[in-house]
Design a protein around this motif. Structure first.
Motif, mmCIF file in Angstrom:
data_model
loop_
_atom_site.group_PDB
_atom_site.id
_atom_site.type_symbol
_atom_site.label_atom_id
_atom_site.label_comp_id
_atom_site.label_asym_id
_atom_site.label_seq_id
_atom_site.Cartn_x
_atom_site.Cartn_y
_atom_site.Cartn_z
ATOM 1 N N LYS A 11 -48.806 28.533 27.731
ATOM 2 C CA LYS A 11 -47.915 28.889 26.624
ATOM 3 C C LYS A 11 -46.461 28.821 27.053
ATOM 4 O O LYS A 11 -46.086 29.394 28.065
ATOM 5 C CB LYS A 11 -48.237 30.308 26.140
ATOM 6 N N GLY A 14 -44.309 29.170 20.520
ATOM 7 C CA GLY A 14 -45.224 29.426 19.409
ATOM 8 C C GLY A 14 -46.288 28.353 19.204
ATOM 9 O O GLY A 14 -47.321 28.625 18.579
ATOM 10 N N ASP A 17 -49.523 29.695 20.444
ATOM 11 C CA ASP A 17 -50.128 30.695 19.563
ATOM 12 C C ASP A 17 -50.737 30.012 18.340
ATOM 13 O O ASP A 17 -51.859 30.310 17.930
ATOM 14 C CB ASP A 17 -49.067 31.700 19.083
ATOM 15 N N ARG A 299 -37.266 31.684 23.516
ATOM 16 C CA ARG A 299 -36.935 30.652 24.480
ATOM 17 C C ARG A 299 -35.415 30.547 24.474
ATOM 18 O O ARG A 299 -34.793 30.546 23.408
ATOM 19 C CB ARG A 299 -37.553 29.310 24.061
ATOM 20 N N LYS A 304 -32.270 28.852 19.263
ATOM 21 C CA LYS A 304 -32.542 30.267 18.992
ATOM 22 C C LYS A 304 -31.284 31.099 18.783
ATOM 23 O O LYS A 304 -31.368 32.286 18.485
ATOM 24 C CB LYS A 304 -33.374 30.855 20.140
ATOM 25 N N SER A 354 -37.795 35.981 32.221
ATOM 26 C CA SER A 354 -39.046 35.406 32.721
ATOM 27 C C SER A 354 -39.947 35.246 31.512
ATOM 28 O O SER A 354 -39.567 35.624 30.406
ATOM 29 C CB SER A 354 -39.702 36.368 33.717
ATOM 30 N N ASP A 356 -43.120 36.822 30.052
ATOM 31 C CA ASP A 356 -43.912 38.020 30.306
ATOM 32 C C ASP A 356 -44.578 38.468 29.002
ATOM 33 O O ASP A 356 -43.970 39.111 28.153
ATOM 34 C CB ASP A 356 -42.989 39.120 30.857
ATOM 35 N N LEU A 381 -42.757 32.903 14.815
ATOM 36 C CA LEU A 381 -43.885 33.846 14.840
ATOM 37 C C LEU A 381 -43.423 35.236 15.234
ATOM 38 O O LEU A 381 -43.971 36.239 14.781
ATOM 39 C CB LEU A 381 -44.940 33.345 15.841
HETATM 40 P P1 ADP Z 1 -40.863 29.013 19.391
HETATM 41 O O1 ADP Z 1 -42.208 28.400 19.274
HETATM 42 O O2 ADP Z 1 -39.801 28.164 18.800
HETATM 43 O O3 ADP Z 1 -40.536 29.434 20.769
HETATM 44 P P2 ADP Z 1 -41.998 31.240 17.827
HETATM 45 O O4 ADP Z 1 -41.351 32.441 17.241
HETATM 46 O O5 ADP Z 1 -42.875 30.444 16.957
HETATM 47 O O6 ADP Z 1 -40.839 30.350 18.480
HETATM 48 O O7 ADP Z 1 -42.937 31.663 19.036
HETATM 49 C C1 ADP Z 1 -42.453 32.201 20.216
HETATM 50 C C2 ADP Z 1 -43.618 32.796 20.986
HETATM 51 O O8 ADP Z 1 -43.274 32.833 22.348
HETATM 52 C C3 ADP Z 1 -43.921 34.217 20.586
HETATM 53 O O9 ADP Z 1 -45.298 34.467 20.840
HETATM 54 C C4 ADP Z 1 -43.043 35.024 21.551
HETATM 55 O O10 ADP Z 1 -43.510 36.324 21.742
HETATM 56 C C5 ADP Z 1 -43.197 34.189 22.795
HETATM 57 N N1 ADP Z 1 -42.135 34.269 23.788
HETATM 58 C C6 ADP Z 1 -40.918 33.655 23.772
HETATM 59 N N2 ADP Z 1 -40.252 33.916 24.908
HETATM 60 C C7 ADP Z 1 -41.056 34.688 25.666
HETATM 61 C C8 ADP Z 1 -40.950 35.283 26.966
HETATM 62 N N3 ADP Z 1 -39.868 35.112 27.702
HETATM 63 N N4 ADP Z 1 -41.988 36.019 27.425
HETATM 64 C C9 ADP Z 1 -43.097 36.180 26.665
HETATM 65 N N5 ADP Z 1 -43.264 35.649 25.447
HETATM 66 C C10 ADP Z 1 -42.262 34.913 24.951
#
Ligand code: ADP
Ligand code: GLC
Length: 483
Positions: A11, A14, A17, A299, A304, A354, A356, A381
């Motif tokens: 992962k 999103g 997910d 990210r 963002k 990081s 996490d 998400l």
């Molecule tokens: P994108 O796919 O554009 O990054 P979304 O909101 O669809 O945006 O999904 C982001 C996903 O990544 C979510 O599950 C969010 O909790 C997770 N996420 C983003 N950055 C981190 C991080 N540094 N650590 C853990 N989970 C993260």
């Protein structure tokens, strides 16, 4: 279901997910859906019981080339893993090396992945199964519809755009190195301003195109958010639709989330206060139930709007009860700036740079507001997770954020539909005004604030409706198989 990220195996954002939870939802509806993903080192490690089931033909990669079969953890969804150690067995992430540079051979890596999927689709990979249709996601899978277009019969395809900004564009040499058929090298095909474009293979050749929210389906047909591909998307408008992503509420449930300090729900909001105190303690913020904790989980990219938060930090912190907790990975400059901010404002700003997963849950549970000032957001998400945990989203009105968050206005307060705060333009001033608007309401009308939290918690973004829409698309595709 072809995707380069699939939770919990791999992962970055999103996409992981969405691909995993949609596959599970389709499986639960009775569809024989199977996931295919690249065999990155971490994926092979996470699936020790995987067995060899087929092979990858027609690619120039030395060493082993196998297709492994396993099951997606905590599910019954079969997974095919493309095991090409020379391309995927490395340290670093799915797309980049440990220094954050794109792998120089990404065209070869994802080209081979697409060839392997082509073989599965055409029944030449030695598996005991072939799909009736293939669902591709983002540029990493874009060559699949293009390659399949050269065969008959062939399984029809859906291509879902999760992020149009990432296109997989490479010099023409990559096209030759992949030994792709010349017929694909046309402006109507995968040629794009003299480059080869993986994503165009999906956009030009898939039978149906989707993106992950209705508003974004309109946005990408205009120059502002078409990323140079809006002309092609206007041409294909008849095949394009927007289907909102869903949430896997087994993973994101404040009543029984193993990662958080205490469970809670609409009638037991004191549990959320415990989560907030635990978060403050863990993150190094001042422990204070009356403070307003703002969260940013993203990210670290231009998309963002992380820089917008940095731009207003001084003004935010001028309000003594505001705190900020940030979780993100990505851009080195943004990471350094967030670190510096945390260092300069101990107890008020906490930065975790990081990836996490557990901390993401704790922040979503413990914060009061989630900031999403994304310049564009195909679906998003994190705001949906925040809603379920009573963390009120403050969002730029774009894409899926526009479709899922109901702005607090006199009307939406009166009809009890308000779930968050929106602003029209992704600019620092508008973000600041909107956070201030939200903070004022939180301070002066806690009863209304709790009602907004509860309305958001009760909103249902589970996959049922959206998965059914994908199933309808697949059903419409099946007659095309005879072509
Ligand atoms: P994108 O796919 O554009 O990054 P979304 O909101 O669809 O945006 O999904 C982001 C996903 O990544 C979510 O599950 C969010 O909790 C997770 N996420 C983003 N950055 C981190 C991080 N540094 N650590 C853990 N989970 C993260
Ligand atoms: C992308 C988008 C995000 C979307 C996710 C899953 O990475 O940036 O808005 O929610 O894909 O579809």
């Amino acid at each position: 279901m072809a995707a380069a990220e699939v939770f919990p195996l791999v992962k970055i954002g999103g996409l992981a997910d969405a691909s995993a939870s949609l596959s599970r939802a389709l499986h639960e509806m009775g569809l024989d859906v199977r996931v295919v993903l690249p065999g990155y080192r971490q994926v092979i490690k996470a699936l020790p019981a995987a067995r060899s089931a087929g092979d990858v033909r027609g690619i120039a990669a030395p060493g082993t080339s196998r297709i492994l079969e396993a099951v997606l953890p905590d599910s019954h969804v079969p997974v095919y893993v493309i095991d090409l150690p020379s391309l995927f067995d490395r340290d670093g992430s799915a797309y980049q090396d440990t220094a954050g540079r794109d792998w120089p051979d990404n065209a070869q890596r994802f080209g081979a992945y697409c060839r392997a999927i082509e073989g599965i689709c055409l029944g030449t990979a030695g598996l005991d199964w072939t799909p009736e249709a293939v669902h591709c996601n983002d540029w990493h899978t874009g060559l699949v519809p293009a390659l399949l277009s050269l065969h008959a019969p062939r399984p029809p395809s859906v291509f879902t755009i999760h992020n149009l900004a990432y296109q997989g564009n490479f010099p023409q040499g990559a096209f030759r190195a992949l030994r792709l058929p010349d017929a694909l090298w046309t402006p109507g095909g995968i040629e794009f301003h003299g480059m080869m474009s993986f994503i165009k293979g999906g956009l030009a050749y898939a039978d149906f195109l989707t993106t992950v929210s209705p508003t974004h389906a309109v946005e990408i047909t205009g120059p502002g958010l078409g990323f140079g591909l809006d002309g092609l998307l206007r041409f294909r408008r008849g095949a394009l639709s927007g289907i909102l992503n869903g949430v896997d509420y087994r993973t994101w449930d404040p009543r029984k989330d193993p990662h958080i300090a205490r469970g809670f729900w609409t009638h037991r909001l004191d549990g959320k206060e415990s989560c907030k105190l635990a978060l403050q303690a863990q993150a190094g913020l001042r422990e204070d139930a009356a403070a307003i904790v703002l969260a940013l989980i993203a990210r670290f990219t231009y998309q963002k709007g992380v820089d917008l938060v940095l731009a207003i930090l001084g003004d935010l912190l001028a309000e003594p009860d505001l705190q900020l907790v940030v979780l993100g990975a990505g851009d080195t400059g943004l990471k350094a700036a967030m670190h510096a901010a945390a260092h300069a404002h101990p107890g008020r700003v906490a930065a975790h740079v990081s990836h996490d997963e557990a901390l993401a849950h704790r922040i979503v549970a413990g914060a009061d507001m989630l900031l999403m000032p994304s310049r564009y957001e195909p679906c998003g998400l994190t705001q949906l997770y925040a809603l379920r945990y009573g963390t009120v989203p403050v969002v730029h009105r774009t894409g899926g954020l526009a479709d899922t968050i109901v702005d607090v206005t006199d009307r939406t307060v009166a009809d009890q539909t308000a779930t968050g705060f929106q602003f029209a333009r992704a600019e620092p001033g508008q973000l600041l005004d909107t956070v201030r608007r939200a903070a004022r309401l939180r301070r002066h009308d806690p009863g209304l604030w709790r009602r907004i939290m509860r309305t958001g918690m009760r909103r249902d973004f589970s996959w049922a409706a959206s998965a059914a829409r994908y199933a309808e698309l697949y059903a419409q595709l099946l007659p095309l198989r005879q072509l």
